[in-house]
Design a protein around this motif. Structure first.
Motif, mmCIF file in Angstrom:
data_model
loop_
_atom_site.group_PDB
_atom_site.id
_atom_site.type_symbol
_atom_site.label_atom_id
_atom_site.label_comp_id
_atom_site.label_asym_id
_atom_site.label_seq_id
_atom_site.Cartn_x
_atom_site.Cartn_y
_atom_site.Cartn_z
ATOM 1 N N PHE A 1 17.571 -11.068 18.321
ATOM 2 C CA PHE A 1 17.269 -12.064 19.346
ATOM 3 C C PHE A 1 16.561 -11.420 20.543
ATOM 4 N N ILE A 2 16.981 -10.240 20.906
ATOM 5 C CA ILE A 2 16.344 -9.551 22.040
ATOM 6 C C ILE A 2 14.907 -9.203 21.701
ATOM 7 N N ARG A 3 14.651 -8.700 20.481
ATOM 8 C CA ARG A 3 13.270 -8.385 20.076
ATOM 9 C C ARG A 3 12.416 -9.652 20.071
ATOM 10 N N ALA A 4 12.987 -10.759 19.616
ATOM 11 C CA ALA A 4 12.244 -12.026 19.606
ATOM 12 C C ALA A 4 11.937 -12.480 21.036
ATOM 13 N N LEU A 5 12.901 -12.303 21.931
ATOM 14 C CA LEU A 5 12.684 -12.656 23.335
ATOM 15 C C LEU A 5 11.567 -11.817 23.950
ATOM 16 N N VAL A 6 11.597 -10.517 23.685
ATOM 17 C CA VAL A 6 10.570 -9.625 24.225
ATOM 18 C C VAL A 6 9.203 -9.997 23.659
ATOM 19 N N LYS A 7 9.139 -10.280 22.367
ATOM 20 C CA LYS A 7 7.856 -10.655 21.754
ATOM 21 C C LYS A 7 7.325 -11.957 22.341
ATOM 22 N N GLN A 8 8.209 -12.936 22.513
ATOM 23 C CA GLN A 8 7.802 -14.215 23.095
ATOM 24 C C GLN A 8 7.316 -14.018 24.537
ATOM 25 N N THR A 9 8.010 -13.185 25.278
ATOM 26 C CA THR A 9 7.609 -12.918 26.662
ATOM 27 C C THR A 9 6.262 -12.221 26.707
ATOM 28 N N GLU A 10 6.035 -11.287 25.803
ATOM 29 C CA GLU A 10 4.730 -10.614 25.734
ATOM 30 C C GLU A 10 3.617 -11.613 25.463
ATOM 31 N N GLU A 11 3.849 -12.510 24.516
ATOM 32 C CA GLU A 11 2.829 -13.506 24.185
ATOM 33 C C GLU A 11 2.550 -14.424 25.370
ATOM 34 N N MET A 12 3.609 -14.819 26.085
ATOM 35 C CA MET A 12 3.423 -15.684 27.256
ATOM 36 C C MET A 12 2.682 -14.952 28.370
ATOM 37 N N SER A 13 2.923 -13.666 28.494
ATOM 38 C CA SER A 13 2.348 -12.928 29.615
ATOM 39 C C SER A 13 0.884 -12.566 29.406
ATOM 40 N N ARG A 14 0.391 -12.629 28.181
ATOM 41 C CA ARG A 14 -1.008 -12.256 27.928
ATOM 42 C C ARG A 14 -1.984 -13.127 28.726
ATOM 43 N N SER A 15 -1.658 -14.386 28.892
ATOM 44 C CA SER A 15 -2.577 -15.304 29.575
ATOM 45 C C SER A 15 -2.297 -15.425 31.079
ATOM 46 N N GLN A 16 -1.314 -14.682 31.586
ATOM 47 C CA GLN A 16 -0.927 -14.801 32.986
ATOM 48 C C GLN A 16 -1.452 -13.616 33.800
ATOM 49 N N ASP A 17 -1.812 -13.897 35.034
ATOM 50 C CA ASP A 17 -2.205 -12.852 35.971
ATOM 51 C C ASP A 17 -1.012 -12.565 36.871
ATOM 52 N N PHE A 18 -0.300 -11.488 36.571
ATOM 53 C CA PHE A 18 0.907 -11.161 37.325
ATOM 54 C C PHE A 18 0.604 -10.836 38.778
ATOM 55 N N SER A 19 -0.531 -10.220 39.033
ATOM 56 C CA SER A 19 -0.818 -9.747 40.393
ATOM 57 C C SER A 19 -1.074 -10.874 41.385
ATOM 58 N N ARG A 20 -1.224 -12.092 40.905
ATOM 59 C CA ARG A 20 -1.457 -13.201 41.839
ATOM 60 C C ARG A 20 -0.223 -13.524 42.679
ATOM 61 N N VAL A 21 0.940 -13.016 42.295
ATOM 62 C CA VAL A 21 2.155 -13.296 43.052
ATOM 63 C C VAL A 21 2.274 -12.428 44.301
ATOM 64 N N VAL A 22 1.430 -11.410 44.426
ATOM 65 C CA VAL A 22 1.466 -10.548 45.610
ATOM 66 C C VAL A 22 0.553 -11.166 46.670
ATOM 67 N N PRO A 23 1.126 -11.606 47.792
ATOM 68 C CA PRO A 23 0.292 -12.240 48.822
ATOM 69 C C PRO A 23 -0.580 -11.210 49.536
ATOM 70 N N ALA A 24 -1.840 -11.538 49.696
ATOM 71 C CA ALA A 24 -2.767 -10.626 50.370
ATOM 72 C C ALA A 24 -3.321 -11.232 51.651
ATOM 73 N N GLU A 25 -2.708 -12.322 52.131
ATOM 74 C CA GLU A 25 -3.214 -12.968 53.338
ATOM 75 C C GLU A 25 -3.058 -12.066 54.559
ATOM 76 N N GLY A 26 -1.950 -11.346 54.633
ATOM 77 C CA GLY A 26 -1.733 -10.441 55.760
ATOM 78 C C GLY A 26 -2.780 -9.354 55.809
ATOM 79 N N PHE A 27 -3.137 -8.831 54.650
ATOM 80 C CA PHE A 27 -4.185 -7.813 54.592
ATOM 81 C C PHE A 27 -5.528 -8.396 55.014
ATOM 82 N N ALA A 28 -5.851 -9.584 54.533
ATOM 83 C CA ALA A 28 -7.132 -10.203 54.879
ATOM 84 C C ALA A 28 -7.223 -10.465 56.381
#
Length: 163
Positions: A127-154
């Motif tokens: 079940f854990i391997r299946a969870l990790v595989k499913q999470t990997e598949e879901m994450s391929r299309s996601q941009d993780f770095s968009r969650v880091v706010p850069a407004e303060g830097f701008a």
């Protein structure tokens, strides 16, 4: 806040989370440098203007310079040293990504924390391997770095460039 992984998760997920950690660091450092440059220019400019206008004594100039140094050290400690000293670990980054991308529904943090090889029960490991595989598949299309706010830097970069 450590940079040590809590469990051996998917290498792909770990590299994606490492990218988010790196973006946290770069945004924090960029913001700190921009505020530091802005403060240095403004403080020195104000000090020079006061000296020109009132012909200050050497003692007053020294006090102004020491005040400038204190302000710059506070900015350095808050905006440059802190991103190095308090980098979020993989679990904190996974939680931040889950808050920013709710489609994961706690799969990412679970995939980060669980280790399939550590399970003695083969069913749980499966079940854990299946969870990790499913999470990997879901994450391929996601941009993780968009969650880091850069407004303060701008904002800090624009102000430091304008001044």
């Amino acid at each position: 806040m450590s940079s040590v992984k809590t469990a051996r998760s998917s290498e792909m997920l770990q590299s994606r989370l490492s990218g988010v950690r790196a973006k946290h660091l770069y945004v924090g450092l960029g913001t700190g440098v921009a505020w530091l440059v802005l403060a240095a220019v403004v403080l020195l400019g104000v000090g020079m203007f006061l000296d020109w206008k009132f012909d200050l004594s050497k003692d007053i100039r020294t006090v102004l310079l020491m005040g400038d140094v204190v302000v710059l050290l506070v900015i350095f400690a808050k905006h440059i040293y802190t991103p190095f000293a308090e980098r979020p670990d993989y679990e904190e980054v996974a939680l931040e990504v889950e808050r920013g991308i709710p489609e994961f529904r706690s799969r990412l943090i679970a995939s980060t924390q669980m280790e399939p090889e550590a399970e003695k029960d083969q069913t749980a490991a499966m079940f854990i391997r299946a969870l990790v595989k499913q999470t990997e598949e879901m994450s391929r299309s996601q941009d993780f770095s968009r969650v880091v706010p850069a407004e303060g830097f701008a904002k800090a970069a624009v102000w430091s460039v304008l001044v």
